[in-house]
Scaffold this motif. Sequence first.
Motif, PDB file in Angstrom:
ATOM      1  N   LYS A  87       0.854  -1.386  -0.099  1.00 54.32           N
ATOM      2  CA  LYS A  87       0.128  -0.049   0.018  1.00 54.32           C
ATOM      3  C   LYS A  87       1.023   1.267  -0.029  1.00 54.32           C
ATOM      4  CE  LYS A  87      -4.279   1.978   1.940  1.00 54.32           C
ATOM      5  NZ  LYS A  87      -4.935   1.514   0.864  1.00 54.32           N
ATOM      6  N   LEU A  88       1.952   1.212   0.709  1.00 56.07           N
ATOM      7  CA  LEU A  88       2.857   2.556   0.851  1.00 56.07           C
ATOM      8  C   LEU A  88       3.392   2.536  -0.669  1.00 56.07           C
ATOM      9  CD1 LEU A  88       4.530   4.523   2.154  1.00 56.07           C
ATOM     10  CD2 LEU A  88       6.328   2.698   2.411  1.00 56.07           C
ATOM     11  N   PHE A  89       3.916   1.815  -1.336  1.00 57.82           N
ATOM     12  CA  PHE A  89       4.187   1.793  -2.583  1.00 57.82           C
ATOM     13  C   PHE A  89       3.311   2.650  -3.657  1.00 57.82           C
ATOM     14  CE2 PHE A  89       7.434  -1.787  -2.073  1.00 57.82           C
ATOM     15  CZ  PHE A  89       8.157  -1.262  -1.291  1.00 57.82           C
ATOM     16  N   ARG A  90       2.017   2.269  -3.471  1.00 56.54           N
ATOM     17  CA  ARG A  90       0.922   2.677  -4.319  1.00 56.54           C
ATOM     18  C   ARG A  90       0.889   4.212  -3.864  1.00 56.54           C
ATOM     19  NH1 ARG A  90      -1.892  -2.432  -3.542  1.00 56.54           N
ATOM     20  NH2 ARG A  90      -3.034  -1.389  -1.791  1.00 56.54           N
ATOM     21  N   TYR A  91       0.981   4.560  -2.416  1.00 57.30           N
ATOM     22  CA  TYR A  91       0.866   5.986  -2.263  1.00 57.30           C
ATOM     23  C   TYR A  91       2.035   6.921  -2.601  1.00 57.30           C
ATOM     24  CZ  TYR A  91      -3.137   6.355   1.335  1.00 57.30           C
ATOM     25  OH  TYR A  91      -4.271   6.382   1.961  1.00 57.30           O
ATOM     26  N   LEU A  92       3.109   6.197  -2.671  1.00 54.27           N
ATOM     27  CA  LEU A  92       4.660   6.864  -3.143  1.00 54.27           C
ATOM     28  C   LEU A  92       4.238   7.097  -4.698  1.00 54.27           C
ATOM     29  CD1 LEU A  92       7.348   4.993  -1.262  1.00 54.27           C
ATOM     30  CD2 LEU A  92       6.250   7.220  -0.781  1.00 54.27           C
ATOM     31  N   GLN A  93       3.817   5.994  -5.387  1.00 58.11           N
ATOM     32  CA  GLN A  93       3.207   6.223  -6.856  1.00 58.11           C
ATOM     33  C   GLN A  93       2.490   7.596  -7.057  1.00 58.11           C
ATOM     34  OE1 GLN A  93       2.129   2.204  -7.848  1.00 58.11           O
ATOM     35  NE2 GLN A  93       3.516   2.384  -9.624  1.00 58.11           N
ATOM     36  N   LYS A  94       1.353   7.534  -6.298  1.00 58.78           N
ATOM     37  CA  LYS A  94       0.474   8.540  -6.499  1.00 58.78           C
ATOM     38  C   LYS A  94       1.024   9.972  -6.192  1.00 58.78           C
ATOM     39  CE  LYS A  94      -3.804   5.773  -5.512  1.00 58.78           C
ATOM     40  NZ  LYS A  94      -4.611   5.583  -4.639  1.00 58.78           N
ATOM     41  N   SER A  95       1.855  10.037  -5.218  1.00 57.60           N
ATOM     42  CA  SER A  95       2.556  11.290  -4.921  1.00 57.60           C
ATOM     43  C   SER A  95       3.759  11.691  -5.511  1.00 57.60           C
ATOM     44  CB  SER A  95       3.037  11.461  -3.225  1.00 57.60           C
ATOM     45  OG  SER A  95       4.010  10.223  -3.164  1.00 57.60           O
ATOM     46  N   ALA A  96       3.833  10.585  -6.575  1.00 61.45           N
ATOM     47  CA  ALA A  96       5.156  11.230  -7.494  1.00 61.45           C
ATOM     48  C   ALA A  96       6.231  10.876  -7.118  1.00 61.45           C
ATOM     49  CB  ALA A  96       4.988  12.379  -8.130  1.00 61.45           C
ATOM     50  N   GLN A  97       6.397   9.955  -5.820  1.00 57.01           N
ATOM     51  CA  GLN A  97       7.815   9.680  -5.295  1.00 57.01           C
ATOM     52  C   GLN A  97       8.248   8.469  -5.800  1.00 57.01           C
ATOM     53  OE1 GLN A  97       8.404  10.094  -0.949  1.00 57.01           O
ATOM     54  NE2 GLN A  97       6.428  11.568  -0.785  1.00 57.01           N
ATOM     55  N   LEU A  98       7.419   8.048  -6.597  1.00 58.28           N
ATOM     56  CA  LEU A  98       8.041   6.542  -7.446  1.00 58.28           C
ATOM     57  C   LEU A  98       7.651   6.951  -8.807  1.00 58.28           C
ATOM     58  CD1 LEU A  98       7.185   3.406  -5.051  1.00 58.28           C
ATOM     59  CD2 LEU A  98       9.503   4.283  -5.774  1.00 58.28           C
ATOM     60  N   PRO A  99       8.109   6.114  -9.653  1.00 52.79           N
ATOM     61  CA  PRO A  99       7.853   6.174 -11.123  1.00 52.79           C
ATOM     62  C   PRO A  99       6.667   5.490 -11.207  1.00 52.79           C
ATOM     63  CG  PRO A  99      10.130   5.102 -10.634  1.00 52.79           C
ATOM     64  CD  PRO A  99       9.503   5.575  -9.498  1.00 52.79           C
ATOM     65  N   ALA A 100       5.774   5.691 -12.410  1.00 52.10           N
ATOM     66  CA  ALA A 100       4.395   4.985 -12.703  1.00 52.10           C
ATOM     67  C   ALA A 100       4.513   3.469 -12.622  1.00 52.10           C
ATOM     68  CB  ALA A 100       4.123   5.561 -13.915  1.00 52.10           C
ATOM     69  N   SER A 101       5.724   3.026 -13.167  1.00 54.81           N
ATOM     70  CA  SER A 101       5.527   1.570 -13.216  1.00 54.81           C
ATOM     71  C   SER A 101       6.567   1.274 -11.886  1.00 54.81           C
ATOM     72  CB  SER A 101       6.372   1.053 -14.121  1.00 54.81           C
ATOM     73  OG  SER A 101       7.997   1.487 -14.309  1.00 54.81           O
ATOM     74  N   LEU A 102       5.794   0.358 -11.208  1.00 54.61           N
ATOM     75  CA  LEU A 102       6.258  -0.070  -9.824  1.00 54.61           C
ATOM     76  C   LEU A 102       7.309  -1.044  -9.893  1.00 54.61           C
ATOM     77  CD1 LEU A 102       5.986   0.196  -6.770  1.00 54.61           C
ATOM     78  CD2 LEU A 102       4.594  -1.775  -6.785  1.00 54.61           C
TER      79      LEU A 102
END
Length: 198
Positions: A87-102
């Motif tokens: 769930k954290l990785f999904r949150y980080l994606q949404k906040s642009a702290q991670l690339p779109a592809s996990l």
Amino acid sequence: MTTSTHYPQHDDQYLWALLSKGDREAFGEVYRRYFPLLFRYCIRFTVDRGLVTDMLQDFFSQLYQKSAGLSFPENLKSYLMVSARRKLFRYLQKSAQLPASLDESTFSAFALELSPESILINRQHTEHTTRRLQQTLNSLTLRQKEAIYLRFYENLTYEEIAGVMVLKEVKYARTLIYRAIAELKELLAPEVSALMLR
């Protein structure tokens, strides 16, 4: 006057059985036991404490809503860590702290600091050696640091680490930790030799 229910300290299965029936007190106990642990783990992936807090509040809220009828996981601690990490990785994606592809290989950080309780610290170490050890820890890959954290800070087994980190085989968890320890030994060898010559 209400009295609080006493739950056996280590009986997660009993707690989960009550939680799956919608027991609010059991949910409160699961929250009390595991929120701090999950926060300590998740905050190592980002410095955004607010994001982690919001994510965990959402995580536990959904856990309560969806717990009805769920079968008890083999290891509740590992199950919660896997689920919160995802769930954290999904949150980080949404906040642009991670690339779109996990892709976990693109993560920029996993904070791993020395602590007085850590088996990696010895009271006889000089300040210089402790600083050197911290620098050496920082030089490990993100996945090595996460594996070391799970093994030595959270006392997870290799099987549990493989599950939390979504590794295909348990041997990969062992390899990550063995290589990390080998690197620590190699990088600290000059320091240890110098101490022995004093």
